[in-house]
Design an enzyme around this catalytic site. Structure first.
Site, mmCIF file in Angstrom:
data_model
loop_
_atom_site.group_PDB
_atom_site.id
_atom_site.type_symbol
_atom_site.label_atom_id
_atom_site.label_comp_id
_atom_site.label_asym_id
_atom_site.label_seq_id
_atom_site.Cartn_x
_atom_site.Cartn_y
_atom_site.Cartn_z
ATOM 1 N N PRO A 137 15.313 46.689 3.262
ATOM 2 C CA PRO A 137 14.099 46.484 3.444
ATOM 3 C C PRO A 137 12.648 47.262 2.344
ATOM 4 O O PRO A 137 12.075 47.604 3.110
ATOM 5 C CB PRO A 137 13.114 46.059 4.386
ATOM 6 C CG PRO A 137 13.876 46.797 5.579
ATOM 7 C CD PRO A 137 15.077 46.956 4.985
ATOM 8 N N CYS A 138 13.406 47.457 1.536
ATOM 9 C CA CYS A 138 12.759 48.453 -0.054
ATOM 10 C C CYS A 138 11.257 47.861 0.199
ATOM 11 O O CYS A 138 10.425 48.349 -0.414
ATOM 12 C CB CYS A 138 13.331 48.419 -1.203
ATOM 13 S SG CYS A 138 14.261 46.775 -2.261
#
Length: 168
Positions: A137-138
């Site tokens: 989850p950047c």
């Protein structure tokens, strides 16, 4: 039996999401309706395999549907694999540890990975090269100066994901 890269495109409220697996492990995911775009970003050894569209990838597809239905931890159960140096792997692991509904700065992400604060640039690079969004989850990483910062699939997608997770 020939090895393949299996691909499925799922609808989401913000954009189509392409998922690519190899041997049941997620190797790419991104907000595009063309799995070929994700395939082109894979390491050469995986690009040498045929891309095989399928109707249902099983667990990764279920995880996306569950995530969209409100189980914000569903993506965490999917096994992922992407290339990178040991430093990059530490940053990617730290990314996966950022809980839904929260955000961190690039500097804080580097700290969580056990790297000095000067590694914030490396954290930004790991996010920019991430092949498995939103499973890695950047989108949960924001610049310390404010705003949304960059996101490979556009700031509007990042904003939607954070809103879905109620991290705004």
């Amino acid at each position: 039996m020939t090895e393949t890269i299996d691909a499925q495109v799922l609808p989401t409220p913000i954009a189509p999401l392409s998922l690519l697996t190899h041997g049941g492990v997620l190797v790419a995911a991104g907000f595009t309706g063309d799995p070929g775009e994700m395939f082109a970003r894979l390491p050469a050894k995986l690009r040498a395999l045929p891309l095989n569209p399928v109707d249902d990838l099983g667990k990764p597809a279920r995880a996306v549907r569950d995530y969209l239905d409100g189980d914000l931890f569903a993506l965490d159960s999917v096994e992922v694999d992407q290339p990178g140096t040991p430093t990059r792997q530490r940053l990617l692991a730290a990314l996966r540890a950022v809980p839904p509904g929260t955000t961190v700065s690039y500097a804080r992400l580097a700290e969580h990975a056990g790297l000095p604060k000067t590694a914030a640039r490396a954290a930004g690079g790991a996010c920019a090269q991430n092949l498995i969004a939103p499973f890695v989850p950047c989108h949960r990483v924001l610049p310390s100066v404010g705003g949304f910062g960059g996101y490979y699939y556009g700031a509007h997608v990042k904003e939607w994901l954070l809103g879905h997770e109620k991290a705004l």
